[in-house]
Design a protein around this motif. Structure first.
Motif, PDB file in Angstrom:
ATOM      1  N   GLU A 116       0.861  -1.196   0.058  1.00  0.00           N
ATOM      2  CA  GLU A 116       0.055   0.034   0.170  1.00  0.00           C
ATOM      3  C   GLU A 116       0.804   1.265  -0.045  1.00  0.00           C
ATOM      4  O   GLU A 116       2.014   1.092   0.610  1.00  0.00           O
ATOM      5  N   ILE A 117       0.459   2.323  -0.515  1.00  0.00           N
ATOM      6  CA  ILE A 117       0.940   3.615  -0.658  1.00  0.00           C
ATOM      7  C   ILE A 117       0.393   4.472   0.455  1.00  0.00           C
ATOM      8  O   ILE A 117      -0.806   4.770   0.200  1.00  0.00           O
ATOM      9  N   VAL A 118       1.329   5.130   1.208  1.00  0.00           N
ATOM     10  CA  VAL A 118       0.542   5.846   2.232  1.00  0.00           C
ATOM     11  C   VAL A 118       0.695   7.509   1.623  1.00  0.00           C
ATOM     12  O   VAL A 118       1.768   7.941   1.517  1.00  0.00           O
ATOM     13  N   TYR A 119      -0.336   8.285   1.751  1.00  0.00           N
ATOM     14  CA  TYR A 119      -0.213   9.659   1.515  1.00  0.00           C
ATOM     15  C   TYR A 119      -0.391  10.467   2.730  1.00  0.00           C
ATOM     16  O   TYR A 119      -1.497  10.131   3.386  1.00  0.00           O
ATOM     17  N   GLN A 120       0.177  11.366   3.147  1.00  0.00           N
ATOM     18  CA  GLN A 120       0.294  12.053   4.323  1.00  0.00           C
ATOM     19  C   GLN A 120       0.276  13.530   4.075  1.00  0.00           C
ATOM     20  O   GLN A 120       0.858  13.957   3.225  1.00  0.00           O
ATOM     21  N   PHE A 121      -0.840  14.119   4.433  1.00  0.00           N
ATOM     22  CA  PHE A 121      -1.116  15.467   4.423  1.00  0.00           C
ATOM     23  C   PHE A 121      -0.788  16.063   5.696  1.00  0.00           C
ATOM     24  O   PHE A 121      -1.631  15.885   6.527  1.00  0.00           O
ATOM     25  N   GLY A 122       0.094  17.047   5.713  1.00  0.00           N
ATOM     26  CA  GLY A 122       0.168  17.749   6.980  1.00  0.00           C
ATOM     27  C   GLY A 122      -0.661  19.213   7.033  1.00  0.00           C
ATOM     28  O   GLY A 122      -1.397  19.438   5.939  1.00  0.00           O
ATOM     29  N   PRO A 123      -0.424  20.054   7.912  1.00  0.00           N
ATOM     30  CA  PRO A 123      -1.297  21.372   7.768  1.00  0.00           C
ATOM     31  C   PRO A 123      -0.751  22.147   6.662  1.00  0.00           C
ATOM     32  O   PRO A 123       0.543  22.047   6.476  1.00  0.00           O
TER      33      PRO A 123
END
Length: 122
Positions: free
Chosen positions: A103-110
């Motif tokens: 799986e590929i994880v996309y993280q979005f910060g503030p």
């Protein structure tokens, strides 16, 4: 007449003796009541202690009931997790941030605010 005075005097002495005996009896009864009542008001087994212990017992019983409810909720949660693997997976993903292999994880910060730099002056 002398006999009448003697009889009256004897009756008066008897009445005085009865009053004295009655006063002593009342005094002894009062002392006994005090000696019996005092420990029930103060001391290890006093009425005050009994009332305090009764209040504490009520509070502890309420706490026991609350903890029983918490235990029942936890037991239900355990049963749910034991019989529902998708629930365990959801918790692992959300709380622990785990992912499946591949799986590929996309993280979005503030969102960052960028400030424009002032133009160089000449």
């Amino acid at each position: 007449m002398r006999t009448g005075q003697i009889i009256a005097s004897a009756q008066e002495e008897l009445a005085t003796a009865k009053r004295t005996r009655k006063r002593r009896l009342v005094f002894v009864a009062a002392v006994l009541v005090i000696l019996i009542a005092a420990p029930s008001v103060v001391g290890k087994k006093s009425l005050v202690k009994v009332f305090q212990m009764s209040k504490t017992r009520t509070e502890l019983q309420q706490e026991i009931n609350r903890l029983r409810q918490v235990n029942e909720e936890i037991s239900r949660e355990i049963q749910t997790l034991a019989h529902n693997p998708s629930q365990v997976e959801a918790i692992a993903r959300e709380d622990l941030g785990l992912v499946k292999p591949g799986e590929i994880v996309y993280q979005f910060g503030p969102q960052r605010l960028t400030t424009a730099l002032p133009a160089p002056s000449r």
